[in-house]
Design a protein around this motif. Structure first.
Motif, PDB file in Angstrom:
ATOM      1  N   GLU A 132     -24.032  14.111   6.772  1.00  0.00           N
ATOM      2  CA  GLU A 132     -23.687  13.925   8.191  1.00  0.00           C
ATOM      3  C   GLU A 132     -23.972  15.185   8.999  1.00  0.00           C
ATOM      4  OE1 GLU A 132     -19.886  12.410  10.920  1.00  0.00           O
ATOM      5  OE2 GLU A 132     -19.672  12.729   8.755  1.00  0.00           O
ATOM      6  N   GLY A 133     -24.670  15.013  10.122  1.00  0.00           N
ATOM      7  CA  GLY A 133     -24.989  16.138  10.998  1.00  0.00           C
ATOM      8  C   GLY A 133     -26.219  16.917  10.604  1.00  0.00           C
ATOM      9  N   LEU A 134     -26.870  16.555   9.491  1.00  0.00           N
ATOM     10  CA  LEU A 134     -28.062  17.267   9.028  1.00  0.00           C
ATOM     11  C   LEU A 134     -29.312  16.429   9.292  1.00  0.00           C
ATOM     12  CD1 LEU A 134     -26.779  18.624   5.589  1.00  0.00           C
ATOM     13  CD2 LEU A 134     -26.719  19.760   7.825  1.00  0.00           C
ATOM     14  N   GLU A 135     -30.449  17.109   9.446  1.00  0.00           N
ATOM     15  CA  GLU A 135     -31.706  16.441   9.771  1.00  0.00           C
ATOM     16  C   GLU A 135     -32.458  16.051   8.500  1.00  0.00           C
ATOM     17  OE1 GLU A 135     -35.803  17.231  12.346  1.00  0.00           O
ATOM     18  OE2 GLU A 135     -34.083  18.595  12.554  1.00  0.00           O
ATOM     19  N   LYS A 136     -32.841  14.784   8.430  1.00  0.00           N
ATOM     20  CA  LYS A 136     -33.561  14.247   7.275  1.00  0.00           C
ATOM     21  C   LYS A 136     -34.884  14.966   7.059  1.00  0.00           C
ATOM     22  CE  LYS A 136     -35.758   9.917   5.780  1.00  0.00           C
ATOM     23  NZ  LYS A 136     -36.010   8.492   6.153  1.00  0.00           N
ATOM     24  N   ASN A 137     -35.158  15.279   5.788  1.00  0.00           N
ATOM     25  CA  ASN A 137     -36.390  15.935   5.331  1.00  0.00           C
ATOM     26  C   ASN A 137     -36.558  17.353   5.869  1.00  0.00           C
ATOM     27  OD1 ASN A 137     -37.215  13.753   3.756  1.00  0.00           O
ATOM     28  ND2 ASN A 137     -38.299  12.799   5.466  1.00  0.00           N
ATOM     29  N   LYS A 138     -35.585  17.836   6.590  1.00  0.00           N
ATOM     30  CA  LYS A 138     -35.574  19.234   7.020  1.00  0.00           C
ATOM     31  C   LYS A 138     -34.378  19.956   6.420  1.00  0.00           C
ATOM     32  CE  LYS A 138     -35.833  22.232  11.074  1.00  0.00           C
ATOM     33  NZ  LYS A 138     -35.898  22.306  12.555  1.00  0.00           N
ATOM     34  N   GLU A 139     -33.206  19.303   6.475  1.00  0.00           N
ATOM     35  CA  GLU A 139     -31.995  19.888   5.916  1.00  0.00           C
ATOM     36  C   GLU A 139     -31.458  19.084   4.727  1.00  0.00           C
ATOM     37  OE1 GLU A 139     -29.610  21.833   9.514  1.00  0.00           O
ATOM     38  OE2 GLU A 139     -30.280  19.794   9.972  1.00  0.00           O
ATOM     39  N   TRP A 140     -32.028  17.948   4.468  1.00  0.00           N
ATOM     40  CA  TRP A 140     -31.708  17.186   3.266  1.00  0.00           C
ATOM     41  C   TRP A 140     -32.890  16.308   2.901  1.00  0.00           C
ATOM     42  CZ3 TRP A 140     -31.536  11.803   3.175  1.00  0.00           C
ATOM     43  CH2 TRP A 140     -31.438  11.148   4.403  1.00  0.00           C
ATOM     44  N   LYS A 141     -32.993  16.015   1.614  1.00  0.00           N
ATOM     45  CA  LYS A 141     -34.112  15.204   1.140  1.00  0.00           C
ATOM     46  C   LYS A 141     -33.648  14.318  -0.001  1.00  0.00           C
ATOM     47  CE  LYS A 141     -38.904  15.420  -0.467  1.00  0.00           C
ATOM     48  NZ  LYS A 141     -40.077  16.297  -0.658  1.00  0.00           N
ATOM     49  N   LEU A 142     -34.095  13.069   0.016  1.00  0.00           N
ATOM     50  CA  LEU A 142     -33.753  12.097  -1.018  1.00  0.00           C
ATOM     51  C   LEU A 142     -35.024  11.569  -1.662  1.00  0.00           C
ATOM     52  CD1 LEU A 142     -31.707  10.160  -2.451  1.00  0.00           C
ATOM     53  CD2 LEU A 142     -32.109   8.564  -0.552  1.00  0.00           C
ATOM     54  N   VAL A 143     -35.049  11.552  -2.987  1.00  0.00           N
ATOM     55  CA  VAL A 143     -36.157  10.959  -3.735  1.00  0.00           C
ATOM     56  C   VAL A 143     -35.575   9.938  -4.707  1.00  0.00           C
ATOM     57  CG1 VAL A 143     -38.111  11.333  -5.289  1.00  0.00           C
ATOM     58  CG2 VAL A 143     -37.548  13.055  -3.558  1.00  0.00           C
ATOM     59  N   LEU A 144     -36.120   8.740  -4.702  1.00  0.00           N
ATOM     60  CA  LEU A 144     -35.683   7.671  -5.600  1.00  0.00           C
ATOM     61  C   LEU A 144     -36.735   7.399  -6.655  1.00  0.00           C
ATOM     62  CD1 LEU A 144     -34.327   5.108  -2.971  1.00  0.00           C
ATOM     63  CD2 LEU A 144     -32.967   6.626  -4.420  1.00  0.00           C
ATOM     64  N   LYS A 145     -36.286   7.200  -7.884  1.00  0.00           N
ATOM     65  CA  LYS A 145     -37.170   6.791  -8.970  1.00  0.00           C
ATOM     66  C   LYS A 145     -36.604   5.513  -9.583  1.00  0.00           C
ATOM     67  CE  LYS A 145     -38.916   9.807 -11.776  1.00  0.00           C
ATOM     68  NZ  LYS A 145     -39.048  10.891 -12.789  1.00  0.00           N
ATOM     69  N   PRO A 146     -37.353   4.425  -9.528  1.00  0.00           N
ATOM     70  CA  PRO A 146     -36.839   3.180 -10.112  1.00  0.00           C
ATOM     71  C   PRO A 146     -36.809   3.256 -11.627  1.00  0.00           C
ATOM     72  CG  PRO A 146     -39.121   2.904  -9.447  1.00  0.00           C
ATOM     73  CD  PRO A 146     -38.705   4.267  -8.962  1.00  0.00           C
TER      74      PRO A 146
END
Length: 291
Positions: A132-146
């Protein structure tokens, strides 16, 4: 007495001999050496016959063989998902019962990439309290692997085929029955306040998974060698079938990392999903993380 034993042995011997021959025949007939996976070209052709509505082209392949396990893996490109590399697999695995039997299965991550944007959106919504309050792909990043073993396809039985088609008819349906590894990097100090927020989030998430029966259905009873659900899985009961018709929280093993110096804007997907990422300097792995 000796004559009785002699005649008894004369009667039993042919039976024992024939039984041994029969068992040798069964063993030879069912020998794992007699089961071969498709060639890379044949598996590609097989994929193109499954009615996915696209065309697959072979890029590369590999073959994996162990004592009681064989797998053919092909890497494919497809017209409807340019730039994506699709994996398809066929495996044979042994099941040790009174007589050893062998099962084959097919898997593909095509459906994950088909609904990739929608799948990411659901997990991003799920993990929103942590970023919350952070910018996607700048301050947080998520990677999914099926977890590809949860993406089975091509069932011979008509009922199973119908369930498979329903499973992959939408991202919403697919997320009820598929499993992922999630890697989340958050550029935030892991302070006492952050730790409280993280632990509270994970506590609520684990309780949600238990309430929705993910641990009994979607994870703990998943057999990684048979690539199918054990008999204890509630899908085998009417109650289980009704349960999966309800909305369910997407399931993933969450690997969460906090760092103020390893930036989400700079880390690659390969780096973030590596086994060694949590060992990097300036990367903190919360004690409460459940893997």
């Amino acid at each position: 007495m000796k004559k009785a034993l002699f005649f008894l042995m004369m009667l039993i011997t042919p039976f024992l001999f024939s039984s041994c021959l029969f068992m040798m025949y069964i063993f030879t007939r069912n020998s794992f050496d007699n089961y071969e996976c498709m060639t890379a070209e044949d598996l590609t052709t097989f994929m193109n016959k499954q009615g996915f509505g696209t065309t697959f082209t072979l890029i590369d392949s590999e073959y994996i063989e162990q004592d009681h396990y064989k797998m053919r893996v092909v890497y494919l490109k497809t017209k409807d998902l340019p730039g994506k590399t699709i994996i398809a697999c066929q495996d044979y695995s042994s099941e040790r019962t009174t007589i050893v039997s062998y099962n084959y299965h097919f898997f593909t991550d095509y459906f994950f990439y088909k609904y990739e944007d929608e799948v990411y959106a659901e997990f991003e919504k799920l993990y929103a309290p942590l970023v919350e309050g952070l910018e996607k792909n700048k301050e947080w990043k998520l990677v999914l692997k099926p977890k590809i073993e949860s993406f089975g396809f091509h069932y011979d039985d008509d009922r199973d085929k119908k369930e498979e088609e329903e499973k992959y008819s939408s991202a919403k349906n697919m997320l009820k029955l598929t499993i992922y590894e999630a890697y989340l990097l958050i550029n935030k100090e892991y302070s006492a306040e952050t730790e409280r927020d993280y632990n509270a989030f994970m506590y609520d998430l684990q309780n949600t998974y238990e309430e929705e029966n993910w641990y009994n259905y979607g994870y703990e009873y998943w057999n990684p060698y048979k690539y199918e659900f054990d008999s204890s899985d509630p899908i085998s009961s009417d109650a289980g079938v009704k349960k999966i018709e309800k909305d369910r929280t997407p399931f993933a093993n969450l690997h969460c990392y906090y760092s103020e110096k390893v930036l989400a804007s700079e880390v690659t997907n390969k780096e973030l999903t590596s086994d060694s990422f949590g060992l990097k300097e300036f990367v903190f792995v919360p004690d409460g993380e459940k893997k």
